[in-house]
Enzyme design. Structure first.
Site, PDB file in Angstrom:
ATOM      1  N   GLU A  45      -6.042  -2.059 -10.579  1.00 24.04           N
ATOM      2  CA  GLU A  45      -5.651  -3.420 -10.212  1.00 24.04           C
ATOM      3  C   GLU A  45      -6.278  -4.422 -11.166  1.00 24.04           C
ATOM      4  OE1 GLU A  45      -5.616  -4.730  -5.988  1.00 24.04           O
ATOM      5  OE2 GLU A  45      -7.148  -6.158  -6.656  1.00 24.04           O
ATOM      6  N   HIS A 180      -7.347  -5.310  10.066  1.00 27.08           N
ATOM      7  CA  HIS A 180      -7.407  -6.671   9.528  1.00 27.08           C
ATOM      8  C   HIS A 180      -8.313  -7.515  10.413  1.00 27.08           C
ATOM      9  CE1 HIS A 180      -6.053 -10.741   8.396  1.00 27.08           C
ATOM     10  NE2 HIS A 180      -5.647 -10.187   7.262  1.00 27.08           N
ATOM     11  N   ASP A 189      -3.323  -3.326  14.946  1.00 31.75           N
ATOM     12  CA  ASP A 189      -3.264  -3.347  13.484  1.00 31.75           C
ATOM     13  C   ASP A 189      -2.378  -2.219  12.963  1.00 31.75           C
ATOM     14  OD1 ASP A 189      -4.695  -4.656  11.030  1.00 31.75           O
ATOM     15  OD2 ASP A 189      -4.744  -2.507  10.653  1.00 31.75           O
ATOM     16  N   GLN A 207      -6.975  -1.924   1.925  1.00 29.54           N
ATOM     17  CA  GLN A 207      -8.073  -2.809   1.581  1.00 29.54           C
ATOM     18  C   GLN A 207      -9.248  -1.935   1.131  1.00 29.54           C
ATOM     19  OE1 GLN A 207     -10.149  -4.792   4.889  1.00 29.54           O
ATOM     20  NE2 GLN A 207      -9.704  -6.733   3.884  1.00 29.54           N
TER      21      GLN A 207
END
Length: 333
Positions: A45, A180, A189, A207
């Site tokens: 990323e 989250h 979630d 995440q």
């Protein structure tokens, strides 16, 4: 290509341009399958560059990773589109000037539906067909209260449908091993994630986390909720810690404090002196990321996705530790 061109219509008065490689661009899932073999695929990323110097750094990292053949590279999106033009341009250049497969992030933060559609069109005009859809964090405070744009959307599921409706795009979404921070519980979630997958998302990227058990339990929850959607790739996200200063950044990105066991290792490496033993902390961070990567490989993760902060060296070292080939010496960044 204008927005209307994405849907197969020409906009009067504007010439359309179709990127020559768009029709043959593989999806992330296809790329994972193509890269599967003796080693689990990896991906990286990047962050949108703020200026010429940070853009040059990004390109140095991109060229280094290109030699290692990642399955894809993703480009984050500045809050509220703060780096929109540069982000779209650089992501398109990665598609056109390298052998890398770029994935563009798209967030709903401070954007109307019309603006989001226009942005998807801009990505399509740059040859981008893979988009990672996120609701996004409030500008300035990732853990702050979410406020919907008056003409925007509230949920990533809606954004998935918008992108899929615009043409032949491949969509990924975010998943949260610890849930989250706005979700009331893990069950809710999980239902949100499954809803995004049912809306047309082909995979999810988690995440960042620092306890592999959280990732494994996430996989279990999704399969239990919907076995069909649970068969889609859930790609774990990692970030090598290179200093105690980056711990704060890591906690901001994952929305959770690092596990006590991890912090104890880092602080032990830092030492008790007035100054941090930077080399020892960095070595411990590389070791932790390597251990996590190996455990994830052993547990059948479909890919390892690394947050790089536009540096190649730390991630390259982890990959080398895991047996990934490097065809050129790592850069010094």
């Amino acid at each position: 290509m204008t927005f209307d061109n994405v849907r197969g219509r020409s906009t009067p008065g504007r010439a359309s341009r179709t990127h020559p490689n768009v029709s043959g661009t593989p999806s992330v899932v296809q790329s994972l399958q193509a890269h599967a073999g003796s080693a689990v695929p990896f991906s990286v990323e990047f962050n949108p560059p703020r200026d010429g110097a940070t853009e040059a750094r990004l390109w140095r990292a991109a060229r280094q990773f290109e030699r290692m053949h990642p399955a894809f590279v993703s480009m984050t999106y500045g809050a509220g589109g703060s780096t929109r033009d540069r982000t779209v341009r650089v992501t398109g250049e990665l598609a056109e000037e390298t052998t890398l497969l770029p994935v563009a992030h798209l967030t709903a933060v401070e954007h109307s539906v019309a603006e989001l559609r226009s942005l998807v069109g801009a990505y399509a005009d740059s040859g981008i067909r893979n988009i990672l859809v996120l609701r996004g964090d409030p500008p300035g405070d990732p853990l702050g209260e979410w406020h919907q744009h008056p003409e925007g959307v509230s949920y990533a599921e809606e954004l998935v449908r918008i992108v899929r409706d615009l043409g032949d795009f491949h969509v990924g979404v975010a998943s949260f091993p610890q849930g989250h921070h706005h979700s009331p519980d893990l069950a809710t979630d999980t239902e949100f994630l499954v809803a995004k997958l049912r809306a047309g998302a082909e995979y999810s990227i988690t995440q960042m986390f620092f306890d592999v058990e959280h990732y494994l339990r996430l996989r279990d929850r999704v399969v239990a909720c919907d076995p069909v959607e649970g068969a889609k790739p859930i790609i774990p996200e990692l970030m090598p810690i290179t200093s105690l200063r980056t711990v704060q950044r890591a906690e901001e990105l994952c929305g959770r404090p690092l596990p006590d066991a991890i912090m104890q290792r880092l602080h032990k490496a830092a030492g008790d002196g007035p100054e941090e033993n930077g080399a020892a902390v960095r070595a411990a961070g590389i070791e932790i990321a390597t251990e996590m990567g190996q455990r994830l490989i052993d547990e059948g993760a479909p890919c390892l996705h690394f947050i790089t902060l536009n540096f190649a060296k730390a991630t390259s070292e982890v990959l080398t530790n895991l047996g990934y080939g490097v065809t050129a010496a790592p850069i010094s960044a």
